[in-house]
Motif scaffolding. Structure first.
Motif, PDB file in Angstrom:
ATOM      1  N   SER A 103      10.472   4.476  -3.455  1.00 12.78           N
ATOM      2  CA  SER A 103       9.737   5.284  -4.423  1.00 12.78           C
ATOM      3  C   SER A 103      10.552   5.343  -5.706  1.00 12.78           C
ATOM      4  O   SER A 103      11.575   6.013  -5.770  1.00 12.78           O
ATOM      5  CB  SER A 103       9.504   6.696  -3.872  1.00 12.78           C
ATOM      6  N   LEU A 104      10.108   4.606  -6.718  1.00 16.88           N
ATOM      7  CA  LEU A 104      10.797   4.547  -7.999  1.00 16.88           C
ATOM      8  C   LEU A 104       9.885   5.090  -9.094  1.00 16.88           C
ATOM      9  O   LEU A 104       8.656   4.996  -8.992  1.00 16.88           O
ATOM     10  CB  LEU A 104      11.207   3.100  -8.319  1.00 16.88           C
ATOM     11  N   PRO A 105      10.450   5.663 -10.156  1.00 19.85           N
ATOM     12  CA  PRO A 105       9.624   6.292 -11.186  1.00 19.85           C
ATOM     13  C   PRO A 105       8.744   5.327 -11.957  1.00 19.85           C
ATOM     14  O   PRO A 105       7.664   5.679 -12.403  1.00 19.85           O
ATOM     15  CB  PRO A 105      10.658   6.967 -12.106  1.00 19.85           C
ATOM     16  N   ASP A 106       9.178   4.075 -12.116  1.00 25.45           N
ATOM     17  CA  ASP A 106       8.406   3.087 -12.852  1.00 25.45           C
ATOM     18  C   ASP A 106       7.628   2.209 -11.876  1.00 25.45           C
ATOM     19  O   ASP A 106       8.207   1.590 -10.981  1.00 25.45           O
ATOM     20  CB  ASP A 106       9.331   2.222 -13.702  1.00 25.45           C
ATOM     21  N   ALA A 107       6.305   2.155 -12.034  1.00 28.15           N
ATOM     22  CA  ALA A 107       5.448   1.444 -11.078  1.00 28.15           C
ATOM     23  C   ALA A 107       5.766  -0.047 -11.029  1.00 28.15           C
ATOM     24  O   ALA A 107       5.810  -0.655  -9.947  1.00 28.15           O
ATOM     25  CB  ALA A 107       3.974   1.658 -11.430  1.00 28.15           C
TER      26      ALA A 107
ATOM     27  N   SER B  57       0.813  -1.216   0.000  1.00 33.30           N
ATOM     28  CA  SER B  57       0.000   0.000   0.000  1.00 33.30           C
ATOM     29  C   SER B  57       0.847   1.267   0.000  1.00 33.30           C
ATOM     30  O   SER B  57       0.313   2.370  -0.163  1.00 33.30           O
ATOM     31  CB  SER B  57      -0.927   0.011   1.229  1.00 33.30           C
ATOM     32  N   GLY B  58       2.149   1.123   0.189  1.00 30.06           N
ATOM     33  CA  GLY B  58       3.032   2.290   0.229  1.00 30.06           C
ATOM     34  C   GLY B  58       2.958   3.057   1.531  1.00 30.06           C
ATOM     35  O   GLY B  58       3.454   4.177   1.625  1.00 30.06           O
TER      36      GLY B  58
ATOM     37  N   ALA C  15       8.217  -4.648  -8.114  1.00 30.24           N
ATOM     38  CA  ALA C  15       9.143  -5.775  -8.111  1.00 30.24           C
ATOM     39  C   ALA C  15      10.253  -5.590  -7.082  1.00 30.24           C
ATOM     40  O   ALA C  15      10.600  -6.522  -6.342  1.00 30.24           O
ATOM     41  CB  ALA C  15       9.744  -5.953  -9.507  1.00 30.24           C
ATOM     42  N   ALA C  16      10.808  -4.385  -7.024  1.00 25.12           N
ATOM     43  CA  ALA C  16      11.873  -4.105  -6.058  1.00 25.12           C
ATOM     44  C   ALA C  16      11.361  -4.212  -4.633  1.00 25.12           C
ATOM     45  O   ALA C  16      12.039  -4.756  -3.751  1.00 25.12           O
ATOM     46  CB  ALA C  16      12.452  -2.716  -6.311  1.00 25.12           C
TER      47      ALA C  16
END
Length: 254
Positions: free
Chosen positions: A227-231, A129-130, A236-237
């Protein structure tokens, strides 16, 4: 993900006022407190809250209100009409995230009979959920003070919006009263209580390392939500990192 302590000093009355302020601006305070939100005002509020979660999740609570307004595609004046100060908006988002985490922990506790499954379910749900990017500071600092295993290292959010890492803070303890209102304290206490139950159950079953504390569990949630630019890359990370961290939490036969 840095939260400046000043962002947590607003009076509860301000938050209540911000939550009920009318966007009509008719100059009648009494009417403003009782008039339901217009459809467009309610839509703007939802856009602002969604944008605030995204912006604060990406840049930390130090991000300016202008960034929230741009993401919501509204004027900054619209944001301030709903939330009289940034403190009020930050508190609203943090309260909602704390409540969400508490609900997730209760669901795991009530629906999973096996202790390790309950703890790992809570961690996976929370990370997905972040929520780790929006953990309020009083939750982290309370856990340092109430940690049954004696751990005193808790994650601090980024010191600058562009910062990339968490700092571990073993310095002098900070009381919850110095950074949070009684309402915030109650929400943090509820979360820590139910997470404590998950930790106690897993530890008693011999499936959790004896030295793992509530602070460690919150650290996992805060750390495993990059928080990475690609969802897709971010998901995955995050999943891979959580797998590694979960293995580190499990007890091993002597």
């Amino acid at each position: 993900m840095h939260v400046q302590d000043s962002h947590w000093s607003s009076a509860s009355a301000l938050a209540a006022g911000g939550a009920t302020m009318s966007a009509a601006g008719d100059g009648r305070p009494d009417a403003a407190r009782t008039t339901p939100l217009r459809v467009d005002a309610q839509r703007n509020l939802e856009h602002v809250l969604r944008a605030a979660r995204e912006v604060f999740g990406e840049l930390g609570y130090g991000a300016p209100m202008e960034d929230v307004a741009r993401r919501a595609r509204v004027g900054v004046g619209t944001v301030y009409r709903r939330f009289p100060s940034k403190d009020v908006l930050v508190r609203r988002i943090a309260e909602e995230e704390t409540s969400r985490l508490t609900d997730q922990a209760r669901a795991a506790l009530g629906q999973e009979d096996e202790p390790w499954s309950a703890l790992s379910r809570f961690l996976r749900t929370s990370v997905a959920s972040g929520a780790g990017r929006l953990l309020p500071p009083q939750v982290l600092r309370v856990s340092a003070g109430e940690d049954r295993a004696g751990g005193a290292r808790v994650p601090q959010q980024r010191t600058q919006p562009g910062g990339a890492e968490l700092r571990l803070v073993p310095e002098e303890p900070v009381t919850v009263a110095s950074v949070a209102s009684p309402q915030d304290d109650a929400g943090a206490s509820a979360l820590l209580e139910v997470v404590g139950q998950l930790v106690d159950r897993a530890r008693a079953a011999g499936e959790l390392r004896a030295d793992v504390s509530v602070s460690d569990v919150l650290l996992v949630i805060a750390t495993a939500a990059p928080s990475l630019p690609d969802a897709a890359q971010q998901a995955a990370a995050s999943a891979r990192l959580l797998d590694i961290l979960l293995e580190g939490l499990r007890s091993r036969p002597a």
